[in-house]
Design an enzyme around this catalytic site. Structure first.
Site, mmCIF file in Angstrom:
data_model
loop_
_atom_site.group_PDB
_atom_site.id
_atom_site.type_symbol
_atom_site.label_atom_id
_atom_site.label_comp_id
_atom_site.label_asym_id
_atom_site.label_seq_id
_atom_site.Cartn_x
_atom_site.Cartn_y
_atom_site.Cartn_z
ATOM 1 N N CYS A 17 -8.860 -10.084 0.431
ATOM 2 C CA CYS A 17 -8.282 -9.418 -0.747
ATOM 3 C C CYS A 17 -8.173 -10.361 -1.946
ATOM 4 O O CYS A 17 -7.988 -9.924 -3.079
ATOM 5 C CB CYS A 17 -6.905 -8.844 -0.417
ATOM 6 S SG CYS A 17 -6.991 -7.540 0.816
ATOM 7 N N HIS A 31 -3.017 -7.602 -6.946
ATOM 8 C CA HIS A 31 -3.650 -6.897 -5.823
ATOM 9 C C HIS A 31 -2.748 -5.743 -5.384
ATOM 10 O O HIS A 31 -1.546 -5.926 -5.172
ATOM 11 C CB HIS A 31 -3.860 -7.878 -4.670
ATOM 12 C CG HIS A 31 -4.349 -7.223 -3.433
ATOM 13 N ND1 HIS A 31 -5.438 -6.384 -3.429
ATOM 14 C CD2 HIS A 31 -3.895 -7.256 -2.149
ATOM 15 C CE1 HIS A 31 -5.626 -5.937 -2.201
ATOM 16 N NE2 HIS A 31 -4.714 -6.439 -1.409
ATOM 17 N N ASN A 58 -5.390 0.546 -1.191
ATOM 18 C CA ASN A 58 -5.699 -0.890 -1.206
ATOM 19 C C ASN A 58 -7.218 -1.039 -1.067
ATOM 20 O O ASN A 58 -7.774 -0.729 -0.010
ATOM 21 C CB ASN A 58 -4.964 -1.535 -0.027
ATOM 22 C CG ASN A 58 -5.259 -3.017 0.127
ATOM 23 O OD1 ASN A 58 -6.249 -3.521 -0.396
ATOM 24 N ND2 ASN A 58 -4.412 -3.706 0.862
HETATM 25 O O1 UT7 Z 1 -4.215 -6.267 1.406
HETATM 26 C C1 UT7 Z 1 -4.177 -6.797 2.690
HETATM 27 C C2 UT7 Z 1 -2.814 -7.135 3.052
HETATM 28 N N1 UT7 Z 1 -2.154 -6.040 3.728
HETATM 29 C C3 UT7 Z 1 -0.934 -5.625 3.308
HETATM 30 O O2 UT7 Z 1 -0.453 -6.049 2.301
HETATM 31 C C4 UT7 Z 1 -0.178 -4.667 4.169
HETATM 32 C C5 UT7 Z 1 1.285 -5.016 4.163
HETATM 33 N N2 UT7 Z 1 2.030 -4.168 5.076
HETATM 34 C C6 UT7 Z 1 2.388 -2.903 4.760
HETATM 35 O O3 UT7 Z 1 2.083 -2.405 3.688
HETATM 36 C C7 UT7 Z 1 3.208 -2.145 5.749
HETATM 37 O O4 UT7 Z 1 3.541 -3.000 6.820
HETATM 38 C C8 UT7 Z 1 2.488 -0.889 6.322
HETATM 39 C C9 UT7 Z 1 2.433 0.194 5.264
HETATM 40 C C10 UT7 Z 1 1.083 -1.216 6.763
HETATM 41 C C11 UT7 Z 1 3.261 -0.337 7.505
HETATM 42 O O5 UT7 Z 1 4.584 -0.064 7.120
HETATM 43 P P1 UT7 Z 1 5.811 -0.593 7.978
HETATM 44 O O6 UT7 Z 1 7.026 -0.087 7.324
HETATM 45 O O7 UT7 Z 1 5.674 -2.080 8.131
HETATM 46 O O8 UT7 Z 1 5.592 0.138 9.363
HETATM 47 P P2 UT7 Z 1 5.505 -0.428 10.842
HETATM 48 O O9 UT7 Z 1 4.082 -0.732 11.162
HETATM 49 O O10 UT7 Z 1 6.539 -1.520 11.046
HETATM 50 O O11 UT7 Z 1 5.968 0.827 11.661
HETATM 51 C C12 UT7 Z 1 7.292 1.392 11.524
HETATM 52 C C13 UT7 Z 1 7.345 2.702 12.253
HETATM 53 C C14 UT7 Z 1 6.837 2.605 13.692
HETATM 54 O O12 UT7 Z 1 7.544 3.550 14.452
HETATM 55 P P3 UT7 Z 1 8.784 3.066 15.388
HETATM 56 O O13 UT7 Z 1 8.213 2.064 16.330
HETATM 57 O O14 UT7 Z 1 9.798 2.484 14.444
HETATM 58 O O15 UT7 Z 1 9.225 4.340 16.053
HETATM 59 C C15 UT7 Z 1 5.408 3.075 13.588
HETATM 60 O O16 UT7 Z 1 4.909 3.602 14.782
HETATM 61 O O17 UT7 Z 1 6.508 3.663 11.602
HETATM 62 C C16 UT7 Z 1 5.525 4.136 12.521
HETATM 63 N N3 UT7 Z 1 4.275 4.350 11.781
HETATM 64 C C17 UT7 Z 1 3.951 5.514 11.205
HETATM 65 N N4 UT7 Z 1 4.571 6.697 11.164
HETATM 66 C C18 UT7 Z 1 3.962 7.690 10.485
HETATM 67 C C19 UT7 Z 1 3.315 3.438 11.531
HETATM 68 N N5 UT7 Z 1 2.335 4.011 10.797
HETATM 69 C C20 UT7 Z 1 2.713 5.291 10.587
HETATM 70 C C21 UT7 Z 1 2.110 6.356 9.898
HETATM 71 N N6 UT7 Z 1 2.780 7.539 9.863
HETATM 72 N N7 UT7 Z 1 0.930 6.253 9.262
#
Ligand code: UT7
Length: 342
Positions: free
Chosen positions: A126, A269, A299
């Protein structure tokens, strides 16, 4: 040319951004579309990321990384009123070239009818475009090249798992290409004022694309279903990004001896709207100083920064002399900045 003589006979010159262009695939992938593909909701995606839709390339060929890149360059050449034959070098920042050989930049050169100019790719994930700005600026400012096209192009949706297993990663990425043409100028006030480039290779395992059993980090079970699919530890990258973003802006401003309010525009970014808002709050920036388009495009990896730049140029323009701070972070892990006086 003006400015002090450099070793080797070249003269130091100013660098300006002579033209910009961008290209998005036709097809939109909305949050509603994703709801039909995996267990998710529009509300979850918007709340956690700010993304409402992104573009997804036709992966059968017409919207390959090189074709999107070439179109963004054609548009940049048009705004710069330049011919492809005027280019001395083409650099494509990408992590999704269609083939490992030839370089995507060579395919682009052939498609736009460039002469025998230099053409190579740069993979900074990125950060590719921002690292590329620093590299390309060096080529022009050193006096050896007059016109360098820098493109950020990625079609990472090819490497997504659009099932429940990949839902936390697949929702954020989209495809695009953006381009800036850097040109030598006698006005030595124009160009980079300060820059930084960093990496932490130990953090590679936070974002990677495995294709072999030995690509999986220690402790992670080998799973052939994950071959060719982006594996991202979103929470770890999020934490890294929020802190890094602020430190990077601080570091760059200190190098330039400037205050946050001295910068006319921050082009960052677009990884997650919450990360952008955190930076905006931290530095007390008014909304119009930190450009955000993630709601419409997601992204787009190395295309993210040049796509924002082109949208700003086309929608409201950037005045001569404006100070613009480009900031990015991503896989590697990598992070970097490029502060310009236009
Ligand atoms: O440019 C490259 C660099 N990349 C980034 O900058 C990405 C940075 N990270 C992020 O933007 C965030 O971490 C994400 C948007 C990718 C994910 O968000 P998060 O708040 O960190 O979610 P998580 O992966 O910690 O998951 C939290 C909960 C989980 O459920 P439980 O275990 O708490 O019951 C996941 O299973 O949300 C659930 N979950 C979803 N639910 C509905 C994960 N993805 C989804 C989804 N829809 N798409």
């Amino acid at each position: 040319m003006s400015g002090p003589h450099q070793p080797g006979g070249a003269q130091r010159v100013g660098v300006r951004i002579a033209g910009t262009g961008s290209c998005l695939p036709e097809r939109k992938l909305t949050n509603a579309d994703l709801v039909n593909m995996m267990e998710t909701s529009d509300e979850w995606i918007v709340q956690r990321t700010g993304i409402r839709e992104r573009r997804i390339a036709d992966h059968t060929g017409p919207e390959s990384t090189d074709k999107l890149a070439a179109e963004s360059l054609r548009r940049a050449l048009a705004t710069a009123h330049m011919d492809a034959k005027d280019l001395d070098a083409i650099i494509v920042a990408t992590m999704t070239g269609e083939m490992s050989c030839p370089p995507t930049a060579c395919l682009v050169a052939a498609q736009i009818g460039a002469g025998a100019c230099g053409a190579f790719d740069l993979n900074g994930a990125c950060c590719g475009f921002v690292f590329g700005l620093n590299v390309a600026h060096g080529l022009v400012a050193g006096g050896a090249y007059r016109n360098v096209a820098l493109i950020g192009a990625d079609t990472l949706t090819r490497y997504m798992d659009y099932s429940d297993a990949g839902r936390s990663t697949a929702i954020i990425f989209g495809d695009a290409a953006g381009c800036a043409i850097l040109r030598a100028t006698d006005d030595t006030s124009k160009g980079i004022i300060a820059q930084s480039m960093h990496s932490d290779g130990a953090g590679w395992k936070e974002i990677y694309v495995p294709t072999q059993p030995f690509h999986f980090p220690e402790g992670v079970p080998v799973d052939a279903c994950k071959y060719g699919r982006v594996q991202m530890n979103g929470a770890a990258v999020f934490k890294f990004a929020v802190g890094t973003f602020s430190n990077l802006i601080d570091e760059t401003l200190q190098k330039a001896r400037l205050k946050p309010s001295d910068i006319d525009l921050y082009i960052c970014h677009q990884s997650n709207q919450r990360i952008l808002h955190a930076a905006r709050d931290r530095f007390g920036l008014p909304e119009n100083k930190l450009y955000i388009n993630i709601d419409r495009v997601g992204n787009t990896v190395a295309a993210s920064v040049p796509l924002c730049l082109d949208e700003v140029v086309r929608s409201r323009g950037l005045p001569e002399g404006a100070k613009v701070l480009f900031v990015a972070f991503g896989g590697g892990l990598t992070w970097g900045s490029s502060l310009w006086q236009l």
